[in-house]
Design a protein around this motif. Sequence first.
Motif, mmCIF file in Angstrom:
data_model
loop_
_atom_site.group_PDB
_atom_site.id
_atom_site.type_symbol
_atom_site.label_atom_id
_atom_site.label_comp_id
_atom_site.label_asym_id
_atom_site.label_seq_id
_atom_site.Cartn_x
_atom_site.Cartn_y
_atom_site.Cartn_z
ATOM 1 N N GLU A 322 0.836 -1.204 0.000
ATOM 2 C CA GLU A 322 0.000 0.000 0.000
ATOM 3 C C GLU A 322 0.866 1.247 0.000
ATOM 4 O O GLU A 322 1.831 1.356 0.762
ATOM 5 C CB GLU A 322 -0.927 0.029 1.214
ATOM 6 N N LEU A 323 0.510 2.157 -0.861
ATOM 7 C CA LEU A 323 1.166 3.455 -0.936
ATOM 8 C C LEU A 323 0.369 4.506 -0.193
ATOM 9 O O LEU A 323 -0.859 4.485 -0.211
ATOM 10 C CB LEU A 323 1.309 3.884 -2.392
ATOM 11 N N GLY A 324 1.079 5.408 0.460
ATOM 12 C CA GLY A 324 0.472 6.632 0.917
ATOM 13 C C GLY A 324 0.587 7.651 -0.209
ATOM 14 O O GLY A 324 0.624 7.290 -1.388
ATOM 15 N N LEU A 325 0.703 8.913 0.128
ATOM 16 C CA LEU A 325 0.827 9.959 -0.883
ATOM 17 C C LEU A 325 2.304 10.303 -1.083
ATOM 18 O O LEU A 325 2.779 11.361 -0.711
ATOM 19 C CB LEU A 325 0.017 11.180 -0.472
ATOM 20 N N GLY A 326 3.018 9.355 -1.657
ATOM 21 C CA GLY A 326 4.417 9.561 -1.993
ATOM 22 C C GLY A 326 5.372 8.556 -1.399
ATOM 23 O O GLY A 326 6.499 8.420 -1.870
ATOM 24 N N LEU A 327 4.975 7.839 -0.362
ATOM 25 C CA LEU A 327 5.825 6.831 0.261
ATOM 26 C C LEU A 327 5.037 5.547 0.456
ATOM 27 O O LEU A 327 3.803 5.549 0.469
ATOM 28 C CB LEU A 327 6.338 7.326 1.621
ATOM 29 N N TRP A 328 5.758 4.445 0.607
ATOM 30 C CA TRP A 328 5.128 3.152 0.873
ATOM 31 C C TRP A 328 4.896 2.992 2.367
ATOM 32 O O TRP A 328 5.754 3.345 3.182
ATOM 33 C CB TRP A 328 6.029 2.006 0.390
#
Length: 391
Positions: A322-328
């Motif tokens: 799962e990705l956040g908004l720019g990082l895993w």
Amino acid sequence: MPSTTEPVPPVHGHCDPRFSAVRTAFEENFRDRAELGAAVTVLVDGESVVDLWAGWADAARTRPWERDTVVNVWSTTKGVTALCAHLLADRGLLDLDAPVAAYWPEFAATGKESVRVRHLLAHRAGLAGLREPHTLAQLYDWELTTARLAATEPWWEPGTRSGYHAFTYGYLVGEVVRRVTGLLPGAFLQQEITGPLGIDFTVGLDEKEAGRAAELVQPPISDNSELAALFAKLEPVAEAALGNPFVGAADANSPEWRAAEIPAANGHGTARAVAALYGILARGGRCGERQVISPEAAERVREGQGRCRDLVTGAGFPHETELGLGLWLSGANGSYGPNPRAVGHDGFGGSCGLADPEAGISLGYVMNRMGWHIADDPRKMALIDAVYSAL
């Protein structure tokens, strides 16, 4: 990476006794995991508890790895590029829920008018790679590459799932940064973050700094047919993302690569710099006494966009991520330690940046002997496991 049982070179720097397991793991990376030259920095609540470096900055072992040796960290750069976008959003200059075309009108072509900025940050824009052949020389051309991305159609319905945008991420997020600020992301980063904070990290590398850059060393591969077999397993979208063009260590050691603006893959810095930049996210947006972004903006980076089997990395990393908004997100896989809400980003070959706000930890790990793991290189994981064993 196979064990080589090589002698451990002298290790320099400092390590708080509480984190002696990190020094041990760092030494084992040289003895048992074929490390050549590397550095690792760990910050706890912004204070340095580990800052170690050792080994060689070149394949011939003629240049020792020094305190200020910098190296290309490949996709660990993406977390830094994302930080630029979050800084603009925090200032009210960029709406992450707005269509990309609101800032970049040409991007609306071929059915992309509803793609949102958050889709770019989360590798969900459907533009993991270009459909037409794109050479390395063309990759160095910002205007050409961004124009082709604006004109191309998505590989899948944007927003529905992730597909790792290996190179295109930097041009997509970076062009939005440029449309908002008038600056390429490397210049914006230097002006607003690394320059004021004195952080030794750049997108690309100025020619005058080349003497302190480590030489990247490609891992051995038996023959071209082995590499061909690897690519034969990839779906077309993954092949486009990872091989159009394919870039190896020799390319990334070149003056042309270092002179280019590739905000997904040619960040150069020390482990200390990576730990400081990711540490902004570990400390609620702070670096030292400066509030770089608001606590709300730092938390937004961890806003999960949905677990799935990534359309690109799934070939070699088959479980859901799962990705956040720019990082895993570390998630159940523990890629960035036992806290599932810790975040980070790996770079091709093994480098890593990590931020764990709950523990107040950030980590930077950089090296020059590359491995073939898509993510979770054993050297990186040994260091992360050692950090958390000390808590």
